[in-house]
Design an enzyme around this catalytic site. Structure first.
Site, PDB file in Angstrom:
ATOM      1  N   ASP A 288       0.861  -1.177   0.000  1.00 10.37           N
ATOM      2  CA  ASP A 288       0.000   0.000   0.000  1.00 10.37           C
ATOM      3  C   ASP A 288       0.896   1.225   0.000  1.00 10.37           C
ATOM      4  O   ASP A 288       1.968   1.224   0.617  1.00 10.37           O
ATOM      5  CB  ASP A 288      -0.917   0.005   1.231  1.00 10.37           C
ATOM      6  CG  ASP A 288      -1.858   1.193   1.255  1.00 10.37           C
ATOM      7  OD1 ASP A 288      -2.210   1.687   0.164  1.00 10.37           O
ATOM      8  OD2 ASP A 288      -2.236   1.626   2.351  1.00 10.37           O
TER       9      ASP A 288
ATOM     10  N   TRP B 146      -5.182   4.156   0.814  1.00 10.74           N
ATOM     11  CA  TRP B 146      -6.164   3.167   0.339  1.00 10.74           C
ATOM     12  C   TRP B 146      -5.847   2.677  -1.076  1.00 10.74           C
ATOM     13  O   TRP B 146      -6.745   2.388  -1.858  1.00 10.74           O
ATOM     14  CB  TRP B 146      -7.584   3.743   0.415  1.00 10.74           C
ATOM     15  CG  TRP B 146      -7.934   4.224   1.776  1.00 10.74           C
ATOM     16  CD1 TRP B 146      -8.334   3.471   2.847  1.00 10.74           C
ATOM     17  CD2 TRP B 146      -7.884   5.573   2.257  1.00 10.74           C
ATOM     18  NE1 TRP B 146      -8.534   4.259   3.947  1.00 10.74           N
ATOM     19  CE2 TRP B 146      -8.270   5.560   3.620  1.00 10.74           C
ATOM     20  CE3 TRP B 146      -7.555   6.792   1.667  1.00 10.74           C
ATOM     21  CZ2 TRP B 146      -8.336   6.712   4.396  1.00 10.74           C
ATOM     22  CZ3 TRP B 146      -7.615   7.940   2.447  1.00 10.74           C
ATOM     23  CH2 TRP B 146      -8.005   7.893   3.788  1.00 10.74           C
ATOM     24  N   HIS B 147      -4.568   2.568  -1.391  1.00  8.19           N
ATOM     25  CA  HIS B 147      -4.142   2.049  -2.685  1.00  8.19           C
ATOM     26  C   HIS B 147      -3.668   0.601  -2.539  1.00  8.19           C
ATOM     27  O   HIS B 147      -2.604   0.221  -3.012  1.00  8.19           O
ATOM     28  CB  HIS B 147      -3.011   2.910  -3.270  1.00  8.19           C
ATOM     29  CG  HIS B 147      -3.448   4.292  -3.634  1.00  8.19           C
ATOM     30  ND1 HIS B 147      -2.574   5.251  -4.097  1.00  8.19           N
ATOM     31  CD2 HIS B 147      -4.664   4.886  -3.605  1.00  8.19           C
ATOM     32  CE1 HIS B 147      -3.246   6.378  -4.332  1.00  8.19           C
ATOM     33  NE2 HIS B 147      -4.502   6.171  -4.032  1.00  8.19           N
ATOM     34  N   TYR B 148      -4.457  -0.202  -1.854  1.00  7.28           N
ATOM     35  CA  TYR B 148      -4.058  -1.584  -1.578  1.00  7.28           C
ATOM     36  C   TYR B 148      -3.857  -2.352  -2.885  1.00  7.28           C
ATOM     37  O   TYR B 148      -4.640  -2.221  -3.819  1.00  7.28           O
ATOM     38  CB  TYR B 148      -5.139  -2.290  -0.757  1.00  7.28           C
ATOM     39  CG  TYR B 148      -5.651  -1.514   0.425  1.00  7.28           C
ATOM     40  CD1 TYR B 148      -4.783  -0.888   1.307  1.00  7.28           C
ATOM     41  CD2 TYR B 148      -7.019  -1.390   0.659  1.00  7.28           C
ATOM     42  CE1 TYR B 148      -5.252  -0.175   2.395  1.00  7.28           C
ATOM     43  CE2 TYR B 148      -7.499  -0.684   1.751  1.00  7.28           C
ATOM     44  CZ  TYR B 148      -6.615  -0.071   2.612  1.00  7.28           C
ATOM     45  OH  TYR B 148      -7.087   0.637   3.682  1.00  7.28           O
ATOM     46  N   HIS B 149      -2.840  -3.184  -2.912  1.00  7.26           N
ATOM     47  CA  HIS B 149      -2.638  -4.049  -4.074  1.00  7.26           C
ATOM     48  C   HIS B 149      -1.813  -5.258  -3.657  1.00  7.26           C
ATOM     49  O   HIS B 149      -1.176  -5.278  -2.606  1.00  7.26           O
ATOM     50  CB  HIS B 149      -1.972  -3.302  -5.227  1.00  7.26           C
ATOM     51  CG  HIS B 149      -0.646  -2.682  -4.882  1.00  7.26           C
ATOM     52  ND1 HIS B 149      -0.525  -1.552  -4.101  1.00  7.26           N
ATOM     53  CD2 HIS B 149       0.622  -3.026  -5.218  1.00  7.26           C
ATOM     54  CE1 HIS B 149       0.745  -1.226  -3.977  1.00  7.26           C
ATOM     55  NE2 HIS B 149       1.465  -2.113  -4.642  1.00  7.26           N
TER      56      HIS B 149
END
Length: 394
Positions: free
Chosen positions: A158, A331-334
């Site tokens: 993230d 909130w850029h989960y990957h």
């Protein structure tokens, strides 16, 4: 790559707009240029070094456009997916739960597939609940093992962010991120962004703990200048807390645990401090102290939360402590279903028939900025690929 680029362009035509820059965002633009985040690139969707204005999903009337606008097929949303079950024929059967907690199965036609797009948290969780994951972990939870895929839920990332927030002395417009500063296009430095939003003031407590103040909360506008580390190498993981599909999984990103990420955060926070020192933001400083014979009152930012270290120009250790104490998510989960370990190059789950995962859980690395465009591109790309395969069959 031709299809990838065409898919990006299709998404941009369908749902992106050029934002009108004024007020707070215009001041941030000037501050970034003053802090030598150059050149000025105006409005562009390209990733280039310098300061630019990015696209927005809000149109001129303020209406927000989303992925739902891209769907020209009927979609029925009535239930929550619980499991993806393997049938005796080794195909997949989605099991869902509706609002009345009644279970339903969606039956596939021969040759059909399930495409799982539940996101970087939902997709690994659903694979694990379906018995696809590390066999030892699944057996411990009493989940029958359908496929031993050890890396489900692993290699998660993230983009960490750190910033300074303050209350301006005058009301300012509410704005999401529109202006971005990219000091180096190769991702070796943090990206610089800003936003302004309305938050409620917390109630004040007296020594005896009763609440003091009005019964209704007071709201103030807060402005934030932030840096975010693109392409972090600090790795996290996701695992099931139980076999209950309605219970959230456990998750840990281990932000800034790798020295490379922490070093970039230190440089990024120093850039934030340089932006805050710019003349372009002088109008957002509040009066400090009172008038006296020595001259006019001093003006400074009315900081909300942690303040920058006094010796931010030279003290790397203090800035590193600031980074670790104030790190937050964008909130850029990957990750969690990364290619070569969980899915193949066509997004098929390794060792499982008729099941693909197409979402940000398959990113090996982050796009650096908001991943929405890349996720939508993937959906368009994969649909085009599947349709082409279907046409070749028929």
């Amino acid at each position: 790559m031709r299809l990838v680029n065409a898919s990006y362009e299709w998404v941009e035509r369908q749902m992106t707009y050029q934002p009108a820059i004024h007020g707070w965002q215009a001041a941030v633009r000037a501050a970034l240029l003053e802090a030598n985040v150059t050149p000025w690139n105006s409005f562009t969707v390209n990733h280039v070094a310098g300061t630019k204005v990015g696209a927005t999903t809000f149109d001129a009337s303020g209406h927000r456009h989303s992925a739902a606008d891209l769907l020209h097929l009927p979609v029925l949303v009535v239930s929550v997916l619980l499991y993806v079950l393997q049938s005796p024929a080794s195909s997949q059967t989605p099991l869902t739960l509706d609002r009345l907690l009644e279970q339903h199965r969606a039956l596939l036609r021969p040759g059909g597939e399930v495409i799982l797009s539940a996101g970087a948290i939902g997709s690994p969780q659903l694979l694990l609940l379906s018995g696809i994951g590390p066999a030892s972990d699944l057996s411990y939870l009493g989940i029958p093992v359908s496929a031993d895929v050890p890396d489900v839920g692993k290699h998660m990332f993230d983009n960490p962010r750190n910033g300074i927030s303050f209350i301006p002395p005058v009301p300012i417009d509410h704005s999401l991120i529109q202006v971005v500063g990219i000091p180096a296009a190769n991702g070796t430095e943090s990206y610089l962004e800003a936003a302004s939003y309305i938050v409620p003031l917390p109630p004040v407590l007296s020594s005896s703990d009763p609440f003091i103040g009005p019964s209704r909360p007071l709201y103030v506008t807060v402005a934030t200048v932030m840096e975010k580390v693109p392409g972090p190498v600090s790795e996290g993981s996701l695992w099931l807390a139980s076999g209950n599909p309605l219970e959230s999984p456990a998750l840990r990103f281990n932000y800034l645990s790798r020295p490379e990420d922490l070093t970039r955060c230190v440089l990024g926070v120093r850039r934030v401090a340089e932006v805050l020192e710019s003349r372009a933001l002088d109008g957002f400083r509040s009066a400090v102290g009172s008038m006296n014979r020595r001259g006019p009152v001093r003006r400074d930012f009315r900081i909300v939360g942690a303040t920058l270290p006094i010796d931010w120009r030279t003290d790397d250790r203090a800035l590193a402590d600031f980074c670790l104490q104030t790190v937050a998510t964008l909130w850029h989960y990957h990750g969690g279903c990364v290619p070569g370990k969980v899915v193949d190059r066509d997004f098929r789950v390794i060792g499982v028939r008729s099941l693909r995962v197409v979402d940000s859980s398959t990113f090996s690395e982050t796009p650096g900025t908001n991943p929405q465009a890349t996720i939508l591109m993937m959906g368009r790309y994969e649909l085009d690929s599947l349709f082409r395969m279907a046409y070749s069959v028929f």
